[in-house]
Design a protein around this motif. Structure first.
Motif, short mmCIF file in Angstrom:
data_model
loop_
_atom_site.label_atom_id
_atom_site.label_comp_id
_atom_site.label_asym_id
_atom_site.label_seq_id
_atom_site.Cartn_x
_atom_site.Cartn_y
_atom_site.Cartn_z
N MET A 1 0.84 -1.19 0.00
CA MET A 1 0.00 0.00 0.00
C MET A 1 0.88 1.24 0.00
O MET A 1 1.87 1.32 0.74
N LEU A 2 0.51 2.22 -0.81
CA LEU A 2 1.25 3.47 -0.90
C LEU A 2 0.43 4.60 -0.27
O LEU A 2 -0.78 4.69 -0.49
N ALA A 3 1.09 5.44 0.52
CA ALA A 3 0.40 6.59 1.11
C ALA A 3 -0.03 7.57 0.03
O ALA A 3 -1.13 8.12 0.06
N SER A 4 0.85 7.78 -0.97
CA SER A 4 0.55 8.72 -2.05
C SER A 4 1.33 8.32 -3.29
O SER A 4 2.46 7.84 -3.20
N VAL A 5 0.70 8.52 -4.46
CA VAL A 5 1.36 8.23 -5.73
C VAL A 5 0.71 9.10 -6.79
O VAL A 5 -0.42 9.58 -6.61
N ASP A 6 1.40 9.34 -7.88
CA ASP A 6 0.79 10.12 -8.95
C ASP A 6 -0.42 9.39 -9.52
O ASP A 6 -1.51 9.94 -9.63
N SER A 7 -0.24 8.14 -9.88
CA SER A 7 -1.32 7.31 -10.42
C SER A 7 -0.93 5.85 -10.21
O SER A 7 0.23 5.48 -10.45
N THR A 8 -1.86 5.04 -9.77
CA THR A 8 -1.54 3.62 -9.56
C THR A 8 -1.23 2.94 -10.90
O THR A 8 -0.40 2.02 -10.94
N ASN A 9 -1.86 3.36 -11.99
CA ASN A 9 -1.53 2.79 -13.29
C ASN A 9 -0.13 3.20 -13.75
O ASN A 9 0.59 2.41 -14.35
N THR A 10 0.26 4.44 -13.43
CA THR A 10 1.62 4.88 -13.75
C THR A 10 2.63 4.12 -12.91
O THR A 10 3.70 3.72 -13.41
N GLU A 11 2.31 3.87 -11.66
CA GLU A 11 3.18 3.07 -10.80
C GLU A 11 3.30 1.65 -11.36
O GLU A 11 4.37 1.04 -11.30
N ALA A 12 2.22 1.14 -11.92
CA ALA A 12 2.27 -0.20 -12.53
C ALA A 12 3.29 -0.26 -13.65
O ALA A 12 4.02 -1.25 -13.78
N VAL A 13 3.36 0.79 -14.46
CA VAL A 13 4.34 0.84 -15.54
C VAL A 13 5.75 0.80 -14.98
O VAL A 13 6.64 0.12 -15.51
N ARG A 14 5.95 1.49 -13.87
CA ARG A 14 7.29 1.57 -13.28
C ARG A 14 7.75 0.23 -12.72
O ARG A 14 8.94 -0.09 -12.78
N ILE A 15 6.85 -0.55 -12.15
CA ILE A 15 7.27 -1.75 -11.43
C ILE A 15 7.01 -3.05 -12.20
O ILE A 15 7.50 -4.11 -11.79
N ALA A 16 6.27 -2.99 -13.31
CA ALA A 16 5.83 -4.22 -13.99
C ALA A 16 6.99 -5.14 -14.35
O ALA A 16 6.90 -6.36 -14.18
N GLY A 17 8.08 -4.57 -14.84
CA GLY A 17 9.20 -5.39 -15.29
C GLY A 17 9.84 -6.23 -14.20
O GLY A 17 10.46 -7.26 -14.49
N GLY A 18 9.68 -5.82 -12.95
CA GLY A 18 10.30 -6.56 -11.86
C GLY A 18 9.37 -7.52 -11.13
O GLY A 18 9.76 -8.13 -10.12
N LEU A 19 8.13 -7.66 -11.62
CA LEU A 19 7.16 -8.51 -10.94
C LEU A 19 7.24 -9.95 -11.42
O LEU A 19 7.36 -10.23 -12.61
N ALA A 20 7.15 -10.87 -10.47
CA ALA A 20 7.17 -12.29 -10.80
C ALA A 20 5.77 -12.83 -11.04
O ALA A 20 5.60 -13.90 -11.65
N GLY A 21 4.75 -12.13 -10.56
CA GLY A 21 3.37 -12.58 -10.70
C GLY A 21 2.42 -11.42 -10.54
O GLY A 21 2.83 -10.25 -10.54
N PRO A 22 1.13 -11.69 -10.41
CA PRO A 22 0.14 -10.61 -10.24
C PRO A 22 0.44 -9.76 -9.00
O PRO A 22 0.92 -10.28 -7.99
N GLU A 23 0.12 -8.48 -9.09
CA GLU A 23 0.41 -7.57 -7.97
C GLU A 23 -0.68 -6.50 -7.89
O GLU A 23 -1.03 -5.87 -8.91
N TRP A 24 -1.22 -6.30 -6.69
CA TRP A 24 -2.14 -5.20 -6.44
C TRP A 24 -1.36 -4.00 -5.94
O TRP A 24 -0.50 -4.12 -5.07
N ILE A 25 -1.66 -2.83 -6.48
CA ILE A 25 -1.10 -1.56 -6.01
C ILE A 25 -2.25 -0.74 -5.45
O ILE A 25 -3.16 -0.36 -6.20
N LEU A 26 -2.23 -0.46 -4.17
CA LEU A 26 -3.28 0.34 -3.52
C LEU A 26 -2.67 1.64 -3.04
O LEU A 26 -1.62 1.65 -2.40
N ALA A 27 -3.31 2.75 -3.37
CA ALA A 27 -2.82 4.06 -2.93
C ALA A 27 -3.92 4.79 -2.16
O ALA A 27 -5.08 4.80 -2.57
N LEU A 28 -3.56 5.39 -1.05
CA LEU A 28 -4.52 6.17 -0.28
C LEU A 28 -4.74 7.55 -0.88
O LEU A 28 -5.75 8.19 -0.61
N GLU A 29 -3.79 7.99 -1.72
CA GLU A 29 -3.92 9.28 -2.41
C GLU A 29 -3.29 9.17 -3.79
O GLU A 29 -2.23 8.56 -3.95
N GLN A 30 -3.97 9.75 -4.79
CA GLN A 30 -3.40 9.89 -6.13
C GLN A 30 -3.36 11.38 -6.47
O GLN A 30 -4.35 12.09 -6.30
#
Length: 238
Positions: A1-30
Motif C-alpha cells: 500500500m502506498l500513502a501517495s502516488v501520482d497514479s496507480t496505473n503509472t506506478e504499474a508501468v514503473r514496477i511491472a518489469g520486476g514482478l514475478a506474478g500478479p500484484e495489487w497496487i493500492l494508494a490512499l492518495e493519487q
C-alpha cells in the motif's frame, strides 16, 4: 500500500518489469489520477484507488475482455460490502452503477511494445466515501454517487481490497479456464439498461438503439433504425 502516488496505473508501468506474478497496487492518495481517454479522475481521501498488474498470455483482443472480469469482481465486492445485491448494475464498457449513479470506473492499459501485451494494468477507482460534484463530470453522463451515501456502508480502501481481490481471483479463474462465455453470461445478468434505448458516442459519431446484448468479442450490440450495429468502443449515455 502506498500513502501517495501520482497514479496507480503509472506506478504499474514503473514496477511491472520486476514482478514475478500478479500484484495489487493500492494508494490512499493519487495526485494525477486519470480515467478513460486521459480524463482526470477525482479521488478524494477515503475513496479506493488501486491497480492490478497481470502478465496475460492471450491475444490483445482477449486481454481487453478483462474489463468484464473486473466489473463482475467489483459487483461481488459491493454486494459483500453492502448486502444489497439488487442495487448495483454494470454499465458497458467499464462502469459500475449504484442506484443508477456511477460508483466505480475501470481503466485497462497495456504495458509493453510489439504485437503482444507484456503486462496489463487494471486501474480501479471507487467512490467509497465521496462522490465528485456533478460539475466535474461530462455533460449528460451518469451522475456520480458514493457507497456510503447510497447504502450507509462505511468501508475503507484496505477493507474493500480484501473483498475485491478474492472476487477478482474467482472470475479470473473462470475466464482463463472457460473463456469469455461464462463471463459474458454473468455480466449480461447484471447489465444496466439491457433491452432499453441508449446512446453510444465516439469522438466522431453517435448511435442510438436498443441495447440488445454484448457479443462474444465484448462489443455492444444495438438494434437501430438501420439494423443491428456492433460497437467496439464508445461512451454510453442513457
Amino acid at each position: 500500500m502506498l500513502a501517495s502516488v501520482d497514479s496507480t496505473n503509472t506506478e504499474a508501468v514503473r514496477i511491472a518489469g520486476g514482478l514475478a506474478g500478479p500484484e495489487w497496487i493500492l494508494a490512499l492518495e493519487q495526485t494525477a489520477a486519470r480515467g478513460r481517454r486521459g480524463r482526470a479522475w477525482v479521488n478524494p481521501t477515503g475513496n479506493f484507488a488501486a491497480t492490478l498488474v497481470l502478465r496475460p498470455t492471450e491475444s490483445a483482443d482477449k486481454v481487453a475482455l478483462r474489463s468484464f472480469v473486473t466489473s463482475l469482481a467489483l459487483h461481488d465486492a459491493f454486494v459483500a460490502a453492502s448486502g444489497r445485491a439488487t442495487s448495483f448494475a454494470l454499465k458497458w464498457p467499464n462502469d459500475v452503477l449504484l442506484n443508477g449513479g456511477k460508483v466505480a470506473g475501470i481503466l485497462l492499459e497495456s504495458i509493453g511494445t510489439g504485437t503482444g501485451v507484456r503486462h496489463l494494468a487494471i486501474g480501479i477507482g471507487v467512490n467509497l466515501m465521496h462522490a465528485p460534484d456533478k460539475s466535474q463530470v461530462e455533460t449528460g453522463a451518469v451522475a456520480p454517487v458514493s457507497l456510503i451515501s447510497e447504502t450507509g456502508a462505511s468501508v475503507g480502501p484496505e477493507e474493500f481490497l480484501d473483498l475485491l481481490a478474492p472476487a477478482y481471483a474467482h472470475w479470473e479463474t473462470q475466464f482463463t479456464t472457460y473463456g469469455f462465455s461464462p463471463i459474458r453470461t454473468a455480466w449480461l445478468a447484471r447489465a444496466a439498461r439491457l433491452g432499453e434505448v441508449i446512446t453510444a458516442r465516439t469522438a466522431t459519431s453517435e448511435t442510438v438503439g436498443t441495447f440488445e446484448t454484448v457479443d462474444e468479442q465484448g462489443n455492444l450490440i444495438l438494434n437501430t433504425a438501420n439494423g443491428r450495429v456492433a460497437i467496439t468502443a464508445a461512451d454510453v449515455f442513457f
